[in-house]
Design a protein around this motif. Structure first.
Motif, PDB file in Angstrom:
ATOM      1  N   TYR A  54       0.821  -1.209   0.000  1.00 51.06           N
ATOM      2  CA  TYR A  54       0.000   0.000   0.000  1.00 51.06           C
ATOM      3  C   TYR A  54       0.857   1.263   0.000  1.00 51.06           C
ATOM      4  O   TYR A  54       0.411   2.321  -0.449  1.00 51.06           O
ATOM      5  CB  TYR A  54      -0.937   0.006   1.206  1.00 51.06           C
ATOM      6  CG  TYR A  54      -1.989   1.084   1.117  1.00 51.06           C
ATOM      7  CD1 TYR A  54      -3.124   0.905   0.339  1.00 51.06           C
ATOM      8  CD2 TYR A  54      -1.831   2.286   1.801  1.00 51.06           C
ATOM      9  CE1 TYR A  54      -4.081   1.907   0.235  1.00 51.06           C
ATOM     10  CE2 TYR A  54      -2.775   3.289   1.711  1.00 51.06           C
ATOM     11  CZ  TYR A  54      -3.902   3.095   0.927  1.00 51.06           C
ATOM     12  OH  TYR A  54      -4.854   4.084   0.824  1.00 51.06           O
ATOM     13  N   ASP A  66      -2.422  -4.558   2.966  1.00 53.42           N
ATOM     14  CA  ASP A  66      -2.931  -3.538   2.055  1.00 53.42           C
ATOM     15  C   ASP A  66      -4.441  -3.381   2.207  1.00 53.42           C
ATOM     16  O   ASP A  66      -4.978  -2.269   2.165  1.00 53.42           O
ATOM     17  CB  ASP A  66      -2.594  -3.889   0.605  1.00 53.42           C
ATOM     18  CG  ASP A  66      -1.098  -4.017   0.354  1.00 53.42           C
ATOM     19  OD1 ASP A  66      -0.320  -3.503   1.185  1.00 53.42           O
ATOM     20  OD2 ASP A  66      -0.707  -4.631  -0.651  1.00 53.42           O
ATOM     21  N   ARG A  70      -6.555  -0.068   3.097  1.00 46.39           N
ATOM     22  CA  ARG A  70      -7.645   0.449   2.245  1.00 46.39           C
ATOM     23  C   ARG A  70      -8.952   0.563   3.015  1.00 46.39           C
ATOM     24  O   ARG A  70      -9.756   1.467   2.761  1.00 46.39           O
ATOM     25  CB  ARG A  70      -7.849  -0.462   1.033  1.00 46.39           C
ATOM     26  CG  ARG A  70      -6.768  -0.372  -0.019  1.00 46.39           C
ATOM     27  CD  ARG A  70      -7.225  -1.024  -1.317  1.00 46.39           C
ATOM     28  NE  ARG A  70      -7.616  -2.415  -1.126  1.00 46.39           N
ATOM     29  CZ  ARG A  70      -6.779  -3.439  -1.216  1.00 46.39           C
ATOM     30  NH1 ARG A  70      -5.506  -3.229  -1.487  1.00 46.39           N
ATOM     31  NH2 ARG A  70      -7.209  -4.676  -1.023  1.00 46.39           N
ATOM     32  N   TYR A  74      -4.652   4.856   7.336  1.00 45.19           N
ATOM     33  CA  TYR A  74      -3.229   4.635   7.087  1.00 45.19           C
ATOM     34  C   TYR A  74      -2.472   5.920   7.388  1.00 45.19           C
ATOM     35  O   TYR A  74      -2.778   6.987   6.853  1.00 45.19           O
ATOM     36  CB  TYR A  74      -3.028   4.219   5.628  1.00 45.19           C
ATOM     37  CG  TYR A  74      -1.582   4.149   5.185  1.00 45.19           C
ATOM     38  CD1 TYR A  74      -0.722   3.195   5.705  1.00 45.19           C
ATOM     39  CD2 TYR A  74      -1.084   5.039   4.229  1.00 45.19           C
ATOM     40  CE1 TYR A  74       0.601   3.127   5.293  1.00 45.19           C
ATOM     41  CE2 TYR A  74       0.230   4.973   3.804  1.00 45.19           C
ATOM     42  CZ  TYR A  74       1.073   4.021   4.345  1.00 45.19           C
ATOM     43  OH  TYR A  74       2.388   3.953   3.938  1.00 45.19           O
TER      44      TYR A  74
END
Length: 594
Positions: A54, A66, A70, A74
């Motif tokens: 990511y 990742d 998502r 983050y």
């Protein structure tokens, strides 16, 4: 008319009958919303910030990490305040900077006072069921105070592949990553259903097995990854970047371990692929954990936090390991996934490891100890605030160890400043906006002197703010020539320096005296006249309230004559009963007379 009244009465009866049902549903909904969530905190060992798909890494395979990024929040600029596993883990547990807890590899156990308010203990006292599996990384004997169930282990005692292959599931010897993953699954199956849980998982991977020739060992499930890929060479790997480093760094462990892992093309290919494959192995376990959460109906009320304990050099500047203040070493991945929020954010805020314990308690709705030094990240995750109101972070590596020069500094969005504790004249200054790889050191450039002075001052301010007094320096410094028989010579058996040991130390075990030719040299911790080095206090005279008779010696010059009618400047620091080092005392002036 009668039928109309009967109809209205029936409707009213239905409405009245339904009102308690509606109230019950509302109460149930409110109760569900207020239920404390489960928390899983996953810590990886040596995973740097960009060892994540990511983050834009096209080589590594981390689909589950990742997905968490998502689906959750983050933190693009997350970092650790101290880039070494022991001190970083002590910070994660205690909520305190290394400046306060002073825990690292060669110290004694972490102070009990910090563990009495460690996040798992606070949660457990608040009714959480707590568990820990993997690398604890901090010397502390009373883990049963923190966790209902725990198993503390790291890479094994074998100097080869068996360092990662010595644990068993049933009759099968499995990779340590698989073992930790299975313990997580078993915990989820056995955790009581009448209380929330907090599970702390600490994977040993992708840490190299230092004693082994091959360094990296991974599961067969990830063996195929990158098999036909030629890994690109490390960034900044030309000789010029290494040669620019301070001599203690060039001569230290960062270089030594580069020879272990990266100094030939074959080693480099093996090590980088192995590092990535080991992270992919953790990713496989995260997938299993999330599948189990879904199967047991816990997925919608379980928050997952993923973080690395420090960054890592992968051959940049011809270095390996961590410890230094460059971004390679301090930046880590940080993801917080809360399924109840159903939102995704990429945030620029400089989040730190010291923030994680406060965030965990905030998620649980539990009040954090007032002495904790971090900030909760959860308001950012929820979107109730857009800023941490933090423009500068303190970064430090204070462990006194001959092969790694201790350093300290600060980082802002646009600037990085750091210096080496035992030689503060060696400074580095980088404009991150125009030089994100930290190539052009501006510390000696007159055009940036104002910026240098401002950041140096801020470094001093934050270092003082995040010290809680348990590393305070000696006091009552005096110079007593009668202790030396009137000699104006510094020798092993005759020096005039005396001080009072701080009460927190319990017992002084070592000390270091610096004698400098100027206040500036003393401020830079340069004992250009006399540097005793760390001296064992065999007399153990440095007990609180008593003067220590500091019989020091200078290893490189066992007899140092002092000039008459000359000003000298001296300072001292001590090591306490658990080998934790104090700050230096303020500088004292003394004059040698005829």
């Amino acid at each position: 008319m009668q039928r109309t009244r009967s109809f209205l009465f029936a409707c009213l009866s239905i409405l009245l009958a339904g009102k308690p049902l509606m109230a019950q549903k509302t109460a149930t909904s409110t109760k569900q919303a207020s239920v404390q969530p489960n928390i899983i905190f996953i810590l990886t060992d040596d995973q740097r910030w960009d060892a994540l798909g990511y983050a834009g890494n096209k080589l590594i395979h981390t689909p589950e990490m990742d997905k968490l990024a998502r689906q959750g929040v983050y933190f693009k600029n997350a970092a650790v305040s101290t880039p070494i596993c022991a001190a970083s883990r002590a910070t994660l547990l205690s909520g305190m900077y290394e400046r306060s807890h002073r825990y690292s590899f060669t110290t004694g156990p972490i102070r009990d006072e910090y563990m009495e308010t460690a996040y798992p203990k606070v949660l457990r006292d608040a009714g959480y069921y707590t568990g820990f599996f993997g690398k604890f990384g901090v010397k502390y004997k009373d883990k049963e105070k923190l966790f209902d169930v725990h198993d503390d282990y790291d890479r094994g005692p074998y100097p080869d592949r068996r360092g990662y292959y010595y644990k068993k599931i049933g009759n099968d010897t499995v990779h340590l990553t698989r073992y930790t993953g299975q313990q997580a699954l078993d915990f989820l199956d056995k955790a009581p259903k009448d209380k929330p849980f907090c599970l702390s998982l600490s994977f040993s991977a992708p840490h190299a097995h230092d004693s082994a020739k091959d360094q990296y060992f991974w599961q067969k499930e990830t063996d195929h990854l990158l098999a036909s890929t030629e890994m690109p060479k490390a960034d900044l790997s030309e000789d010029m970047y290494f040669n620019r480093l301070p001599k203690p760094v060039r001569d230290g462990f960062n270089r030594t371990r580069w020879y272990w892992r990266y100094d030939t093309p074959e080693k480099y290919q093996h090590s980088v692929k192995g590092y990535y494959r080991m992270i992919s192995g953790i990713d496989l376990e995260i997938a299993k954990i999330r599948e189990r959460l879904k199967a047991t109906g816990q997925d919608q009320n379980t928050i997952i936090i993923l973080m690395g304990d420090n960054g890592y050099f992968m051959g940049e500047r011809q270095l390996a390991g961590k410890w230094l203040m460059y971004d390679n070493s301090i930046r880590v991945p940080l993801i917080i996934y809360d399924p109840r929020l159903n939102k995704h954010l990429d945030l620029d805020e400089m989040a730190l490891n010291v923030d994680v314990p406060k965030t965990i308690l905030d998620i649980a709705g539990v009040k954090a100890p007032t002495k904790w030094q971090g900030k909760s990240l959860y308001p950012l995750v929820k979107g109730t605030t857009k800023s941490l109101q933090r423009d500068t972070i303190l970064i430090e590596h204070l462990w006194e160890f001959a092969n790694i020069p201790p350093s300290e500094g600060i980082r802002t969005k646009d600037w990085k400043y750091f210096r080496y504790v035992n030689d503060k004249s060696t400074e580095e200054l980088y404009s991150l906006k125009g030089d994100p790889k930290e190539i052009r050191n501006l510390a000696a450039d007159p055009k940036y002197k104002k910026q240098l002075l401002a950041l140096r001052k801020k470094n001093d301010e934050l270092a003082q703010r995040f010290s809680d007094g348990n590393s305070a320096p000696p006091t009552n410094l005096t110079v007593d020539w009668t202790q030396t028989g009137g000699q104006k010579v510094l020798t092993e058996a005759a020096t005039p320096f005396r001080w009072t040991t701080p009460s927190y130390a319990g017992k002084e075990t070592s000390y270091q005296v610096l004698v400098s030719s100027s206040p500036e040299k003393s401020e830079q911790n340069l004992g250009d006249v006399w540097d005793s080095g760390q001296m064992k206090d065999k007399s153990a005279a440095g007990v609180s309230g008593e003067f220590a008779n500091a019989t020091t010696k200078a290893p490189s010059s066992p007899r140092v004559p002092l000039q008459a009618n000359t000003d000298y400047f001296w300072k001292v620091r001590i090591w306490d009963k658990d080998n934790r080092v104090s700050e230096y005392s303020p500088t004292q002036l003394f004059k040698v007379t005829d």
